[in-house]
Design a protein around this motif. Structure first.
Motif, PDB file in Angstrom:
ATOM      1  N   GLN A 148     -37.529  42.517 -37.256  1.00 33.46           N
ATOM      2  CA  GLN A 148     -37.518  41.208 -36.584  1.00 33.46           C
ATOM      3  C   GLN A 148     -37.409  41.380 -35.067  1.00 33.46           C
ATOM      4  O   GLN A 148     -36.606  40.744 -34.397  1.00 33.46           O
ATOM      5  CB  GLN A 148     -36.387  40.329 -37.109  1.00 33.46           C
ATOM      6  N   CYS A 149     -38.247  42.285 -34.552  1.00 38.98           N
ATOM      7  CA  CYS A 149     -38.180  42.592 -33.131  1.00 38.98           C
ATOM      8  C   CYS A 149     -39.569  42.826 -32.545  1.00 38.98           C
ATOM      9  O   CYS A 149     -40.555  42.921 -33.274  1.00 38.98           O
ATOM     10  CB  CYS A 149     -37.306  43.811 -32.892  1.00 38.98           C
ATOM     11  N   VAL A 150     -39.586  42.928 -31.235  1.00 42.25           N
ATOM     12  CA  VAL A 150     -40.785  43.267 -30.485  1.00 42.25           C
ATOM     13  C   VAL A 150     -40.391  44.361 -29.502  1.00 42.25           C
ATOM     14  O   VAL A 150     -39.365  44.262 -28.832  1.00 42.25           O
ATOM     15  CB  VAL A 150     -41.332  42.042 -29.714  1.00 42.25           C
ATOM     16  N   TYR A 151     -41.210  45.392 -29.434  1.00 38.90           N
ATOM     17  CA  TYR A 151     -41.011  46.465 -28.469  1.00 38.90           C
ATOM     18  C   TYR A 151     -41.855  46.182 -27.235  1.00 38.90           C
ATOM     19  O   TYR A 151     -43.019  45.803 -27.350  1.00 38.90           O
ATOM     20  CB  TYR A 151     -41.404  47.816 -29.071  1.00 38.90           C
ATOM     21  N   LEU A 152     -41.254  46.360 -26.072  1.00 41.51           N
ATOM     22  CA  LEU A 152     -41.947  46.152 -24.805  1.00 41.51           C
ATOM     23  C   LEU A 152     -42.080  47.482 -24.076  1.00 41.51           C
ATOM     24  O   LEU A 152     -41.193  48.323 -24.144  1.00 41.51           O
ATOM     25  CB  LEU A 152     -41.165  45.182 -23.911  1.00 41.51           C
ATOM     26  N   ARG A 153     -43.187  47.613 -23.360  1.00 37.86           N
ATOM     27  CA  ARG A 153     -43.392  48.723 -22.428  1.00 37.86           C
ATOM     28  C   ARG A 153     -43.913  48.104 -21.151  1.00 37.86           C
ATOM     29  O   ARG A 153     -44.736  47.193 -21.192  1.00 37.86           O
ATOM     30  CB  ARG A 153     -44.419  49.717 -22.976  1.00 37.86           C
ATOM     31  N   TYR A 154     -43.454  48.596 -20.022  1.00 35.13           N
ATOM     32  CA  TYR A 154     -43.924  48.018 -18.764  1.00 35.13           C
ATOM     33  C   TYR A 154     -43.877  49.070 -17.666  1.00 35.13           C
ATOM     34  O   TYR A 154     -43.202  50.091 -17.782  1.00 35.13           O
ATOM     35  CB  TYR A 154     -43.064  46.812 -18.366  1.00 35.13           C
ATOM     36  N   ALA A 155     -44.619  48.803 -16.611  1.00 37.46           N
ATOM     37  CA  ALA A 155     -44.562  49.650 -15.412  1.00 37.46           C
ATOM     38  C   ALA A 155     -44.882  48.782 -14.211  1.00 37.46           C
ATOM     39  O   ALA A 155     -45.695  47.857 -14.288  1.00 37.46           O
ATOM     40  CB  ALA A 155     -45.552  50.806 -15.504  1.00 37.46           C
ATOM     41  N   ILE A 156     -44.224  49.094 -13.124  1.00 42.54           N
ATOM     42  CA  ILE A 156     -44.449  48.400 -11.851  1.00 42.54           C
ATOM     43  C   ILE A 156     -45.226  49.340 -10.940  1.00 42.54           C
ATOM     44  O   ILE A 156     -44.944  50.533 -10.876  1.00 42.54           O
ATOM     45  CB  ILE A 156     -43.099  48.001 -11.206  1.00 42.54           C
ATOM     46  N   ASP A 157     -46.204  48.789 -10.231  1.00 40.47           N
ATOM     47  CA  ASP A 157     -47.016  49.558  -9.297  1.00 40.47           C
ATOM     48  C   ASP A 157     -46.109  50.275  -8.295  1.00 40.47           C
ATOM     49  O   ASP A 157     -45.144  49.700  -7.782  1.00 40.47           O
ATOM     50  CB  ASP A 157     -47.975  48.614  -8.573  1.00 40.47           C
TER      51      ASP A 157
END
Length: 165
Positions: A82-91
């Motif tokens: 019951q979850c969502v995995y996030l991945r992110y990066a900032i320039d």
């Protein structure tokens, strides 16, 4: 869906006919700090599998300037956990200006406000990535297990214990 409006940021679908998008994608794929942690970044941003929010990647732009500042990958909804995995990066050119925290706060709030079935959002952060760990902590994420950081849906009861495989 070409754009999702958050509070101060927009999530923007990659447009192969937009020169700014192509330039930004090239700059992301040349950034060694991003490449070291995100294999397949170009593939994720270029290919949309459907028109849904979950399971897709987006460029992130500032609403007031429309300047692209990074990207976020929103994983598929995991029914079992019951979850969502996030991945992110900032320039690299705008790191250290608070955009990572803003992005995490706004995407997490958007998910919890619009998807009641999501109990937690999760990040996997390498233990040597001190900047991302600090950003996650300042955005309300807590260390959970191994290299995982977790944010709880604020509508949950205080005794909720997430499933984790």
């Amino acid at each position: 869906m070409e754009k999702i409006a958050l509070e101060n940021l927009d999530l923007v679908v990659f447009d192969k006919n937009n020169l700014e998008h192509i330039r930004f994608l090239k700059s992301l794929t040349k950034d060694k700090t991003i490449l070291a942690r995100f294999q397949g970044i170009a593939k994720n941003l270029l290919h949309r599998y459907d028109n849904s929010f979950f399971g897709n990647s987006f460029f992130v732009s500032c609403r007031n300037t429309e300047k692209l500042i990074g990207f976020v990958n929103v994983g598929n909804y995991n029914i079992e956990e019951q979850c969502v995995y996030l991945r992110y990066a900032i320039d690299i050119n705008v790191r250290g200006q608070g955009y990572g925290k803003l992005l995490l706060n706004e995407v997490t709030n958007f998910i919890f406000s619009n998807y009641d079935n999501v109990k937690t959002t999760r990040l996997k952060i390498a233990s040597d990535n001190k900047e991302s760990i600090g950003t996650a902590n300042s955005s309300g994420y807590k260390w959970y297990k191994y290299d995982f950081y977790i944010a709880y849906n604020p509508n949950l009861s205080n005794d909720y214990e997430p499933y984790f495989r």
